[in-house]
Design a protein around this motif. Structure first.
Motif, PDB file in Angstrom:
ATOM      1  N   SER A   2      45.233 -90.992  60.087  1.00  0.00           N
ATOM      2  CA  SER A   2      44.980 -89.969  59.087  1.00  0.00           C
ATOM      3  C   SER A   2      44.825 -90.626  57.724  1.00  0.00           C
ATOM      4  O   SER A   2      45.695 -91.380  57.285  1.00  0.00           O
ATOM      5  CB  SER A   2      46.122 -88.960  59.026  1.00  0.00           C
ATOM      6  N   ALA A   7      45.539 -83.759  56.469  1.00  0.00           N
ATOM      7  CA  ALA A   7      45.226 -84.034  57.871  1.00  0.00           C
ATOM      8  C   ALA A   7      46.472 -84.517  58.602  1.00  0.00           C
ATOM      9  O   ALA A   7      46.706 -84.160  59.768  1.00  0.00           O
ATOM     10  CB  ALA A   7      44.123 -85.082  57.963  1.00  0.00           C
ATOM     11  N   VAL A  84      40.756 -89.354  60.862  1.00  0.00           N
ATOM     12  CA  VAL A  84      40.570 -88.061  60.208  1.00  0.00           C
ATOM     13  C   VAL A  84      40.651 -88.288  58.703  1.00  0.00           C
ATOM     14  O   VAL A  84      41.651 -88.798  58.198  1.00  0.00           O
ATOM     15  CB  VAL A  84      41.636 -87.038  60.636  1.00  0.00           C
ATOM     16  N   ASP A 126      39.412 -75.851  60.347  1.00  0.00           N
ATOM     17  CA  ASP A 126      39.771 -77.260  60.511  1.00  0.00           C
ATOM     18  C   ASP A 126      40.801 -77.459  61.615  1.00  0.00           C
ATOM     19  O   ASP A 126      40.821 -78.512  62.270  1.00  0.00           O
ATOM     20  CB  ASP A 126      40.316 -77.828  59.197  1.00  0.00           C
ATOM     21  N   VAL A 130      40.138 -80.171  64.627  1.00  0.00           N
ATOM     22  CA  VAL A 130      41.049 -81.237  65.053  1.00  0.00           C
ATOM     23  C   VAL A 130      41.496 -81.020  66.494  1.00  0.00           C
ATOM     24  O   VAL A 130      41.604 -81.980  67.271  1.00  0.00           O
ATOM     25  CB  VAL A 130      42.266 -81.317  64.105  1.00  0.00           C
TER      26      VAL A 130
END
Length: 300
Positions: A2, A7, A84, A126, A130
């Motif tokens: 991340s 994130a 991410v 989002d 993910v």
């Protein structure tokens, strides 16, 4: 891997914390994230004032320079399958182009996804993005449903309340009106944003513009600042804040609420509703500190 704090929060909220092999130096939530290797560092020197931070960021971004360093060697050693990151804000994370270039040189090359929400709805999407990339679809369903219930509870509590005019200040020197998802959260919390526009970028304003908008409540949310630092910053600008004529000026933990478009945005909503309508929303997951030095001033 991340490369942006919101994130990191989302990955842990989806139960993927044990798969996170590295994070940024700013990833401090949940506390388990602090145990992961840090693959970024800050290029700006510590101890800068708000005005100095603004000037340094402007100078670097105008020259096309990053304000963070990415440890490409450590990133490669950690061998992530997925990175991410984000591309929305050059102040919030390492350069997306740099990440793409480094990932392309790795063997095997990890997948790179960018989370760039501009609205509250896009932050929810989002979660699905993910979960699609990680297989955590059941956890995503539960998380989205939990957030939805909390949002509806707030909206129901303030449904027939008189909307409160609010100025949300994302920076104080120079002053910036918060944009993106913040105006939406203010509206859902029983207020209306007198400066910011939903889905639009944060905008630099003047103290005269804020006063002319006649906010009843001013919320100081300096981007990336925790509650203590936000309150100190607001107290330092108490004269300017007091001249706005608002009946209440508060400082909040921006880093833990509005600055990060992750799962804790629902906590930001609950906090805003508590600030605006404490009789209807008597409790909040985090605190708001009144800026005592910003006593209401008479309008002329």
């Amino acid at each position: 891997m991340s490369l942006v704090p919101h994130a990191t929060e989302l990955l842990f909220a989806l139960g993927l914390g044990d798969q996170v092999v590295g994070v940024t130096h700013e990833c401090d939530h949940p506390t388990e994230a602090l145990e992961r290797p840090h693959v970024t560092t800050d290029r700006l020197p510590p101890g800068l004032s708000a005005a100095e931070i603004d000037a340094a960021v402007r100078e670097r971004t105008e020259r096309g320079e990053a304000i963070y360093d990415l440890d490409a060697e450590l990133l490669a050693e950690l061998e992530p399958d997925l990175i991410v990151t984000q591309a929305l804000c050059p102040v919030c994370a390492v350069s997306y182009d740099d990440v793409q270039a480094i990932a392309a040189r790795m063997d095997p090359a990890p997948k790179v996804i960018a989370l760039d929400p501009k609205t509250f709805g896009e932050t929810i999407n989002d979660i699905r993005t993910v979960s699609d990339a990680t297989g955590a679809k059941e956890a995503a369903f539960v998380l989205i449903a939990t957030i939805a219930r909390r949002v509806e509870a707030v909206k129901s509590a303030v449904a027939d309340a008189e909307p409160v005019p609010v100025a949300a200040l994302e920076w104080l020197d120079p002053p910036f009106a918060a944009g993106h998802w913040t105006p939406q959260l203010i509206e859902m919390a029983g207020g209306f944003d007198v400066l910011g526009l939903p889905g639009e970028s944060s905008e630099q304003v003047t103290w005269e513009m804020v006063r002319a908008a006649e906010p009843e409540v001013v919320v100081c949310m300096p981007c990336g600042y925790d509650l203590g630092r936000a309150h100190e910053e607001a107290e330092a600008y108490a004269a300017q804040l007091g001249a706005l004529g608002a009946r209440r000026v508060v400082a909040i933990d921006a880093s833990g609420t509005f600055s990060r478009p992750g799962p804790r945005l629902v906590e930001a909503l609950e906090l805003m509703a508590h600030v605006l309508h404490p009789d209807r929303v008597p409790e909040a997951p985090s605190a708001a500190l009144d800026v005592e030095g910003a006593a209401p001033a008479e309008r002329t």
